[in-house]
Scaffold this motif. Structure first.
Motif, PDB file in Angstrom:
ATOM      1  N   ASP A  90      -3.079 -54.331  40.427  1.00  0.00           N
ATOM      2  CA  ASP A  90      -2.854 -54.934  41.740  1.00  0.00           C
ATOM      3  C   ASP A  90      -2.836 -53.855  42.813  1.00  0.00           C
ATOM      4  O   ASP A  90      -1.804 -53.226  43.029  1.00  0.00           O
ATOM      5  CB  ASP A  90      -1.508 -55.663  41.767  1.00  0.00           C
ATOM      6  CG  ASP A  90      -1.431 -56.822  40.796  1.00  0.00           C
ATOM      7  OD1 ASP A  90      -2.468 -57.435  40.522  1.00  0.00           O
ATOM      8  OD2 ASP A  90      -0.323 -57.120  40.323  1.00  0.00           O
ATOM      9  N   LYS A 132       3.772 -61.223  40.808  1.00  0.00           N
ATOM     10  CA  LYS A 132       3.147 -61.519  42.101  1.00  0.00           C
ATOM     11  C   LYS A 132       2.452 -62.867  41.956  1.00  0.00           C
ATOM     12  O   LYS A 132       1.235 -62.940  41.819  1.00  0.00           O
ATOM     13  CB  LYS A 132       2.138 -60.435  42.483  1.00  0.00           C
ATOM     14  CG  LYS A 132       2.744 -59.104  42.826  1.00  0.00           C
ATOM     15  CD  LYS A 132       1.650 -58.157  43.290  1.00  0.00           C
ATOM     16  CE  LYS A 132       2.236 -56.837  43.733  1.00  0.00           C
ATOM     17  NZ  LYS A 132       1.158 -55.949  44.227  1.00  0.00           N
ATOM     18  N   THR A 144      -2.568 -52.343  46.545  1.00  0.00           N
ATOM     19  CA  THR A 144      -1.872 -52.766  47.754  1.00  0.00           C
ATOM     20  C   THR A 144      -2.799 -52.525  48.939  1.00  0.00           C
ATOM     21  O   THR A 144      -3.034 -51.385  49.325  1.00  0.00           O
ATOM     22  CB  THR A 144      -0.562 -51.983  47.940  1.00  0.00           C
ATOM     23  OG1 THR A 144       0.231 -52.179  46.765  1.00  0.00           O
ATOM     24  CG2 THR A 144       0.203 -52.458  49.150  1.00  0.00           C
ATOM     25  N   TYR A 152       1.407 -65.104  43.768  1.00  0.00           N
ATOM     26  CA  TYR A 152       0.737 -65.574  44.981  1.00  0.00           C
ATOM     27  C   TYR A 152      -0.621 -64.884  45.060  1.00  0.00           C
ATOM     28  O   TYR A 152      -0.842 -63.863  44.394  1.00  0.00           O
ATOM     29  CB  TYR A 152       1.588 -65.236  46.210  1.00  0.00           C
ATOM     30  CG  TYR A 152       2.083 -63.806  46.205  1.00  0.00           C
ATOM     31  CD1 TYR A 152       1.273 -62.766  46.664  1.00  0.00           C
ATOM     32  CD2 TYR A 152       3.335 -63.477  45.695  1.00  0.00           C
ATOM     33  CE1 TYR A 152       1.710 -61.443  46.624  1.00  0.00           C
ATOM     34  CE2 TYR A 152       3.772 -62.159  45.651  1.00  0.00           C
ATOM     35  CZ  TYR A 152       2.955 -61.151  46.119  1.00  0.00           C
ATOM     36  OH  TYR A 152       3.373 -59.849  46.073  1.00  0.00           O
ATOM     37  N   LEU A 171      -6.107 -57.208  53.587  1.00  0.00           N
ATOM     38  CA  LEU A 171      -6.666 -58.399  52.949  1.00  0.00           C
ATOM     39  C   LEU A 171      -5.810 -59.634  53.174  1.00  0.00           C
ATOM     40  O   LEU A 171      -6.314 -60.748  53.120  1.00  0.00           O
ATOM     41  CB  LEU A 171      -6.855 -58.157  51.452  1.00  0.00           C
ATOM     42  CG  LEU A 171      -8.006 -57.229  51.094  1.00  0.00           C
ATOM     43  CD1 LEU A 171      -8.039 -56.987  49.587  1.00  0.00           C
ATOM     44  CD2 LEU A 171      -9.330 -57.793  51.561  1.00  0.00           C
ATOM     45  N   ASP A 172      -4.515 -59.452  53.428  1.00  0.00           N
ATOM     46  CA  ASP A 172      -3.639 -60.596  53.680  1.00  0.00           C
ATOM     47  C   ASP A 172      -4.113 -61.396  54.884  1.00  0.00           C
ATOM     48  O   ASP A 172      -3.940 -62.609  54.944  1.00  0.00           O
ATOM     49  CB  ASP A 172      -2.195 -60.134  53.904  1.00  0.00           C
ATOM     50  CG  ASP A 172      -1.566 -59.551  52.650  1.00  0.00           C
ATOM     51  OD1 ASP A 172      -2.071 -59.843  51.546  1.00  0.00           O
ATOM     52  OD2 ASP A 172      -0.585 -58.809  52.781  1.00  0.00           O
ATOM     53  N   GLN A 173      -4.703 -60.739  55.826  1.00  0.00           N
ATOM     54  CA  GLN A 173      -5.140 -61.401  57.053  1.00  0.00           C
ATOM     55  C   GLN A 173      -6.527 -62.045  56.933  1.00  0.00           C
ATOM     56  O   GLN A 173      -6.905 -62.844  57.779  1.00  0.00           O
ATOM     57  CB  GLN A 173      -5.131 -60.404  58.212  1.00  0.00           C
ATOM     58  CG  GLN A 173      -3.732 -59.915  58.561  1.00  0.00           C
ATOM     59  CD  GLN A 173      -2.806 -61.071  58.925  1.00  0.00           C
ATOM     60  OE1 GLN A 173      -3.163 -61.937  59.706  1.00  0.00           O
ATOM     61  NE2 GLN A 173      -1.623 -61.093  58.332  1.00  0.00           N
ATOM     62  N   HIS A 180      -3.427 -62.453  45.678  1.00  0.00           N
ATOM     63  CA  HIS A 180      -3.503 -61.045  46.036  1.00  0.00           C
ATOM     64  C   HIS A 180      -4.701 -60.435  45.315  1.00  0.00           C
ATOM     65  O   HIS A 180      -5.194 -61.005  44.339  1.00  0.00           O
ATOM     66  CB  HIS A 180      -2.200 -60.302  45.683  1.00  0.00           C
ATOM     67  CG  HIS A 180      -1.860 -60.328  44.231  1.00  0.00           C
ATOM     68  ND1 HIS A 180      -1.228 -61.396  43.630  1.00  0.00           N
ATOM     69  CD2 HIS A 180      -2.077 -59.426  43.253  1.00  0.00           C
ATOM     70  CE1 HIS A 180      -1.060 -61.132  42.350  1.00  0.00           C
ATOM     71  NE2 HIS A 180      -1.572 -59.949  42.088  1.00  0.00           N
ATOM     72  N   VAL A 187      -6.385 -65.847  56.687  1.00  0.00           N
ATOM     73  CA  VAL A 187      -5.968 -66.406  57.973  1.00  0.00           C
ATOM     74  C   VAL A 187      -7.149 -66.426  58.944  1.00  0.00           C
ATOM     75  O   VAL A 187      -7.407 -67.427  59.615  1.00  0.00           O
ATOM     76  CB  VAL A 187      -4.779 -65.601  58.566  1.00  0.00           C
ATOM     77  CG1 VAL A 187      -4.458 -66.053  59.976  1.00  0.00           C
ATOM     78  CG2 VAL A 187      -3.564 -65.719  57.655  1.00  0.00           C
ATOM     79  N   ASP A 237      -2.975 -54.181  52.518  1.00  0.00           N
ATOM     80  CA  ASP A 237      -2.382 -55.114  53.466  1.00  0.00           C
ATOM     81  C   ASP A 237      -3.403 -55.847  54.321  1.00  0.00           C
ATOM     82  O   ASP A 237      -3.204 -57.002  54.691  1.00  0.00           O
ATOM     83  CB  ASP A 237      -1.369 -54.393  54.368  1.00  0.00           C
ATOM     84  CG  ASP A 237      -0.182 -53.866  53.572  1.00  0.00           C
ATOM     85  OD1 ASP A 237       0.158 -54.484  52.545  1.00  0.00           O
ATOM     86  OD2 ASP A 237       0.387 -52.839  53.973  1.00  0.00           O
ATOM     87  N   HIS A 268      -6.731 -68.588  47.426  1.00  0.00           N
ATOM     88  CA  HIS A 268      -7.902 -67.728  47.396  1.00  0.00           C
ATOM     89  C   HIS A 268      -7.750 -66.712  46.280  1.00  0.00           C
ATOM     90  O   HIS A 268      -6.662 -66.548  45.731  1.00  0.00           O
ATOM     91  CB  HIS A 268      -8.128 -67.027  48.745  1.00  0.00           C
ATOM     92  CG  HIS A 268      -7.070 -66.022  49.088  1.00  0.00           C
ATOM     93  ND1 HIS A 268      -5.863 -66.377  49.629  1.00  0.00           N
ATOM     94  CD2 HIS A 268      -7.040 -64.682  48.965  1.00  0.00           C
ATOM     95  CE1 HIS A 268      -5.141 -65.292  49.834  1.00  0.00           C
ATOM     96  NE2 HIS A 268      -5.828 -64.244  49.438  1.00  0.00           N
ATOM     97  N   ARG A 269      -8.862 -66.082  45.982  1.00  0.00           N
ATOM     98  CA  ARG A 269      -8.853 -65.081  44.929  1.00  0.00           C
ATOM     99  C   ARG A 269      -9.837 -63.983  45.306  1.00  0.00           C
ATOM    100  O   ARG A 269     -10.965 -64.276  45.696  1.00  0.00           O
ATOM    101  CB  ARG A 269      -9.262 -65.730  43.612  1.00  0.00           C
ATOM    102  CG  ARG A 269      -9.206 -64.785  42.455  1.00  0.00           C
ATOM    103  CD  ARG A 269      -9.263 -65.541  41.171  1.00  0.00           C
ATOM    104  NE  ARG A 269      -9.616 -64.619  40.111  1.00  0.00           N
ATOM    105  CZ  ARG A 269      -9.801 -64.980  38.867  1.00  0.00           C
ATOM    106  NH1 ARG A 269      -9.672 -66.233  38.522  1.00  0.00           N
ATOM    107  NH2 ARG A 269     -10.118 -64.090  37.967  1.00  0.00           N
TER     108      ARG A 269
END
Length: 157
Positions: free
Chosen positions: A106, A89, A108, A91, A112-114, A93, A117, A110, A130-131
């Protein structure tokens, strides 16, 4: 993604940058592609050295740097500890990090992906990375702590 496909992607990135796929580099790429954790450069070096005793740690670092530059490996830096690498992964995350055994996993999540943004939209920042690390004690270490605490009950100090 399955290990053989990920391995082929890593080899293609090396070759696209004009680097030869030496046996030592191929061994490192196989470790990265198959890794389900976040190994250190030293851990990968130790695995490669078993098969290729003349391999240097510098070779491992040079290859990791190249893969990082091409976006094929995510480097996790920690103050006071050796950096860890994620080749499956590569990228941004979230990571769960055990403060006792240093295991990294890791989750999952979802939603947090936003977050990046939304932060970008609300602040005007162009987010370039980002981290998000969450520190805690993993279930295995919690069980070990309970066993130790239970076995020490009534023991004289």
């Amino acid at each position: 993604m399955d290990t053989p496909t990920r391995f082929e992607q890593l080899v293609a990135q090396l070759k696209a940058r004009g680097y030869r796929a030496t046996p030592q580099r191929v061994a490192l790429l196989k470790i990265i592609a198959a890794s389900t954790g976040h190994p250190t450069a030293t851990q990968m070096y130790e695995q490669i050295r078993e098969q290729f005793p003349t391999t240097t740690l510098a070779t491992v670092y040079k290859t990791l740097t190249l893969l990082k530059e091409t976006g094929q490996v995510l480097e996790l830096e920690f103050s006071g500890a050796e950096n860890r690498y994620d080749g499956n992964k590569p990228y941004p995350h979230p990571h769960l990090i055990c403060v006792q055994c240093k295991q990294i996993s890791d989750p999952t999540i979802d939603a947090l992906d936003q977050v990046a943004v939304r932060i970008s939209r609300s602040t005007g920042y162009k987010i370039i990375g980002h981290r998000f690390d969450i520190y805690g004690i993993c279930p295995q270490c919690q069980r070990k702590s309970k066993k130790i605490a239970h076995s020490n009950r009534g023991a004289p100090f």
